[in-house]
Enzyme design. Sequence first.
Site, PDB file in Angstrom:
ATOM      1  N   HIS A  70       0.836  -1.200   0.000  1.00 54.37           N
ATOM      2  CA  HIS A  70       0.000   0.000   0.000  1.00 54.37           C
ATOM      3  C   HIS A  70       0.873   1.254   0.000  1.00 54.37           C
ATOM      4  O   HIS A  70       0.658   2.177  -0.790  1.00 54.37           O
ATOM      5  CB  HIS A  70      -0.919  -0.026   1.232  1.00 54.37           C
ATOM      6  CG  HIS A  70      -1.762   1.198   1.388  1.00 54.37           C
ATOM      7  ND1 HIS A  70      -3.075   1.247   1.002  1.00 54.37           N
ATOM      8  CD2 HIS A  70      -1.475   2.425   1.888  1.00 54.37           C
ATOM      9  CE1 HIS A  70      -3.563   2.450   1.252  1.00 54.37           C
ATOM     10  NE2 HIS A  70      -2.600   3.191   1.802  1.00 54.37           N
ATOM     11  N   GLU A  71       1.875   1.276   0.870  1.00 53.89           N
ATOM     12  CA  GLU A  71       2.769   2.442   0.951  1.00 53.89           C
ATOM     13  C   GLU A  71       3.622   2.580  -0.310  1.00 53.89           C
ATOM     14  O   GLU A  71       3.927   3.692  -0.739  1.00 53.89           O
ATOM     15  CB  GLU A  71       3.647   2.375   2.198  1.00 53.89           C
ATOM     16  CG  GLU A  71       2.892   2.351   3.514  1.00 53.89           C
ATOM     17  CD  GLU A  71       1.850   3.450   3.661  1.00 53.89           C
ATOM     18  OE1 GLU A  71       2.072   4.580   3.184  1.00 53.89           O
ATOM     19  OE2 GLU A  71       0.792   3.162   4.247  1.00 53.89           O
ATOM     20  N   HIS A  74       1.718   4.543  -2.910  1.00 50.04           N
ATOM     21  CA  HIS A  74       1.886   5.990  -2.689  1.00 50.04           C
ATOM     22  C   HIS A  74       3.241   6.443  -3.257  1.00 50.04           C
ATOM     23  O   HIS A  74       3.329   7.422  -3.981  1.00 50.04           O
ATOM     24  CB  HIS A  74       1.859   6.330  -1.194  1.00 50.04           C
ATOM     25  CG  HIS A  74       0.534   6.248  -0.536  1.00 50.04           C
ATOM     26  ND1 HIS A  74      -0.527   7.055  -0.868  1.00 50.04           N
ATOM     27  CD2 HIS A  74       0.092   5.454   0.483  1.00 50.04           C
ATOM     28  CE1 HIS A  74      -1.561   6.773  -0.095  1.00 50.04           C
ATOM     29  NE2 HIS A  74      -1.199   5.806   0.731  1.00 50.04           N
TER      30      HIS A  74
END
Length: 151
Positions: A70-71, A74
């Site tokens: 998920h990170e 980003h």
Amino acid sequence: MDLLNEKSLYKLVNELSLEFFHKPFKHAVYFNHRLRTTGGRYIPAKKVIELNPKYALEEDEREFIGIIKHELCHYHLHIEGKGYKHRDKEFRELLVETGSPRFCKPLSSYETEFKHTYVCKKCRQEYKRTRRVNTKKYRCGKCRGELALIG
């Protein structure tokens, strides 16, 4: 999962980056022991990923890897100058494409036990609270009705 040193953490993040995004991870990743309610965060100004070490210790490996992916979504979108925020279409599409979770599940150690339950006398809306509420001072947020302690 015993990834509590920064070198092995960086190695894992870089491996996941290459596997799912086909691009290397070139910046820093740290454990941030002050994170409480989130599994991790990406700081665009520093291009740094910070991860909550409790997820590495308390949750299964799949959950922790999901947080890293998920990170990384980003991170890679920010590096490419695309929409990297949660509300951006490109971000949501990349989450689906890489099989990354939108949210991480709450830590079991942070699940609170509610001690007090209040109900509105007018609309029957229920409120669960850890601390007591002054029913003379506070009202229902839905209809402004009077609150009563139950149980």
